[in-house]
Design a protein around this motif. Structure first.
Motif, short mmCIF file in Angstrom:
data_model
loop_
_atom_site.label_atom_id
_atom_site.label_comp_id
_atom_site.label_asym_id
_atom_site.label_seq_id
_atom_site.Cartn_x
_atom_site.Cartn_y
_atom_site.Cartn_z
N LEU A 256 -35.08 2.44 65.86
CA LEU A 256 -35.77 1.23 66.64
C LEU A 256 -34.23 0.53 67.43
CD1 LEU A 256 -37.55 1.06 63.13
CD2 LEU A 256 -38.13 0.37 65.52
N PHE A 257 -33.01 0.34 66.74
CA PHE A 257 -32.27 -0.33 66.31
C PHE A 257 -30.77 0.05 67.48
CE2 PHE A 257 -33.66 -1.61 61.84
CZ PHE A 257 -34.94 -2.37 62.70
N GLY A 258 -30.98 0.83 67.89
CA GLY A 258 -29.43 1.61 68.19
C GLY A 258 -27.43 1.09 67.51
N HIS A 259 -27.15 2.54 68.34
CA HIS A 259 -25.81 1.98 67.36
C HIS A 259 -25.08 2.83 68.55
CE1 HIS A 259 -27.15 6.73 68.78
NE2 HIS A 259 -25.92 6.60 69.18
N VAL A 308 -31.24 -8.46 66.38
CA VAL A 308 -31.04 -6.76 65.75
C VAL A 308 -29.24 -6.53 65.53
CG1 VAL A 308 -32.64 -6.20 67.07
CG2 VAL A 308 -30.59 -5.69 67.83
N GLN A 309 -28.67 -5.79 64.85
CA GLN A 309 -27.32 -4.95 64.46
C GLN A 309 -27.37 -3.58 64.52
OE1 GLN A 309 -25.52 -6.76 61.08
NE2 GLN A 309 -23.80 -6.48 61.52
N ASP A 314 -20.80 -4.16 63.87
CA ASP A 314 -20.86 -6.01 62.99
C ASP A 314 -21.19 -7.16 63.77
OD1 ASP A 314 -19.51 -4.84 60.88
OD2 ASP A 314 -17.67 -5.42 61.47
N ARG A 315 -21.57 -7.42 64.63
CA ARG A 315 -22.03 -8.10 65.72
C ARG A 315 -23.82 -8.40 65.77
NH1 ARG A 315 -19.50 -6.88 71.12
NH2 ARG A 315 -20.10 -4.71 70.61
#
Length: 506
Positions: A256-259, A308-309, A314-315
């Motif tokens: 969903l949000f990536g890494h 999204v994070q 941290d951004r």
């Protein structure tokens, strides 16, 4: 019977009367068929190199769902390319797309007399009116000028209908919106519940409201999601699909949000999530009811704040994404049971869309059969694929717990079996080929060659010869796929392999 001024005047009055487009088109083809002695007449819209039936008279009910690609139907291609009416010779070598699709004519499958009237808006082809008869001389006394007048009246009616539809879309969607993409699969059916659904889709498509699509398994929820996206101002951007039920919880957050690289073991590079991919477009969350509670809270934050994070970062990244979610669950009950967050449910269900079951739209079963028959005809490389009326009746008597998806699978499986039982490109689906209601499908082997193989043999030899021929037929129909062949024959794959080896097929 020649076209008279009185008849043309009556047609002109009919198609300008205060009826719905569909009723007006139906009256047009009924009047033409009754007064010109046609065995069949059809009004077709030209859409993306396909002729799509708008109204028919004298044709099988499944024709309404068949979208005739002109690349597959040379007679329709000839009409599309002509700048004027086309009279096909009675002995024309071009196959008629309606051959075998005129009911109660089992002994006369091939249409002989055929006229095609291309319909234009200025110089743009918008449709066609087709006239067909079994009598080769049926249309000999129809004058060219009168037929052109009939074509002009039909074109005017179709042009006005398309213009009104376009104005309605602009009114509902707004000037900046785009119309649905022609690559989108069609939503087949004209039952009142489907017409209501289409109006609701148009109403919400021009907004940025979140949409929750509700419906049983197999009703076509993904198709509705595509229709909402492709009728919206976001149609030029991505529609990103994610099946929440197929996501292991361990990777769902990353999907969903990536890494970022090094965020966890195995994260060897940066990866964008579905939200980033869908930025400025639409994210379709299928089976939303299966999303773990922990991820539900994080999804809610994105919906509230639009950022999204990535895991390990941290951004925050700002995204502009429209959410369309779908489920076959009763989310209100899931909320009461504590399995779904109430605040997320209210965020998602701003505009719910209910997709009707096939049981709620029985009048659409014939057109849906036609749609899947035409798909199967093309995929199997057949010239003609038909279904017997008693086979269609059997389909109508089933309650379809699996809905449209179940019907699709039944038709495609039956088409494969029917091809195995046919000696040529004209294939007919028989009732016994339909695997419905817990019953297995079967294929009668009708080839004289298959019968000849067992003559003069004892029972065991004849049985082996029959089994070998039958398995070979079904294997060929399934393009050499043994797993599909086992399913078609109702056998365990291991047993089929052993039998095929004993019969010398492997």
């Amino acid at each position: 019977m020649p076209l008279s001024q009185t008849l043309l005047t009556r047609i002109a009055l009919d198609i300008t009367s205060g009826l719905s487009h569909r009723d007006r088109f139906a009256r047009l083809v009924d009047t033409v068929k009754a007064n010109l002695g046609c065995d069949a007449a059809a009004l077709l819209e030209f859409r993306d190199r396909h002729f799509v039936p708008l109204a028919t008279a004298g044709l099988a009910e499944d024709v309404a769902g068949r979208h005739f690609a002109i690349d597959s139907h040379p007679r329709l291609e000839a009409i599309a390319r002509a700048g004027d009416l086309v009279r096909f010779p009675a002995d024309s070598a071009l196959p008629d797309p309606y051959d075998g699709l005129i009911p109660n004519q089992e002994d006369r499958l091939h249409v002989h007399a055929c006229i095609g009237l291309p319909l234009f808006d200025d110089e743009k082809l918008i449709g066609a009116l087709t006239l067909d008869a079994f009598d080769p001389q049926r249309f000999d006394n129809l004058g060219t000028m009168e037929l052109r007048a009939l074509g002009a009246l039909s074109a005017a009616s179709l042009k006005n209908a398309l213009l009104l539809d376009k104005l309605e879309r602009v009114s509902l969607l707004g000037q900046g919106s785009r119309e649905a993409n022609n690559d989108s699969p069609p939503m087949v059916g004209n039952a009142p519940v489907m017409e209501s659904l289409r109006q609701e889709i148009l109403a919400v498509a021009g907004t940025d409201l979140n949409v929750l699509i509700l419906g049983e398994t197999g009703t076509g929820k993904e198709l509705v999601a595509r229709a909402v996206h492709q009728a919206s101002p976001r149609a030029g951007k991505a529609l990103v699909y994610l099946n929440c039920a197929a996501l292991p919880e361990s990777v769902a957050e990353s999907e969903l949000f990536g890494h970022v690289k090094g965020a966890f073991t195995g994260a060897i590079s940066h990866r964008s999530g579905k939200f980033e991919t869908a930025d400025k477009g639409t994210l379709f969350l299928d089976e939303i009811g299966e999303l773990p509670l922990g991820l539900q809270a994080k999804l809610l934050r994105v919906l509230q704040y639009g950022d999204v994070q990535r895991i390990g970062d941290d951004r925050s990244l700002k995204v502009d994404v429209r959410i369309i979610a779908a489920t076959n669950k009763d989310l209100k009950q899931e909320v009461l049971a504590g399995r779904f967050r109430a605040d997320l449910y209210h965020r998602l269900s701003v505009f719910p869309l209910h997709v009707p079951t096939l049981r709620e739209r029985p009048e659409d079963l014939g057109p849906l059969c036609g749609h899947f028959l035409e798909q199967s005809r093309k995929s199997l490389g057949l010239s003609v694929l038909r279904i017997r009326p008693d086979a269609l009746s059997r389909l109508k008597n089933h309650d379809w717990p699996g809905n449209v998806r179940e019907l699709e699978h039944v038709i495609k499986r039956a088409a494969t079996l029917a091809r195995a039982a046919s000696d040529d490109g004209a294939v007919m689906i028989e009732p016994q080929m339909l695997a419905i209601g817990g019953q297995s499908a079967s294929v009668p082997v009708q080839s004289p060659a298959a019968v000849a193989q067992v003559e003069g043999k004892n029972l065991k030899e004849a049985t082996d010869a029959f089994q070998a021929a039958y398995i070979s037929q079904v294997l060929s129909a399934n393009r050499g796929n043994w797993a599909s062949t086992a399913r078609a024959l109702g056998l365990d794959p291991g047993n089929l392999h052993r039998l095929a080896k004993r019969l010398g097929l492997k």
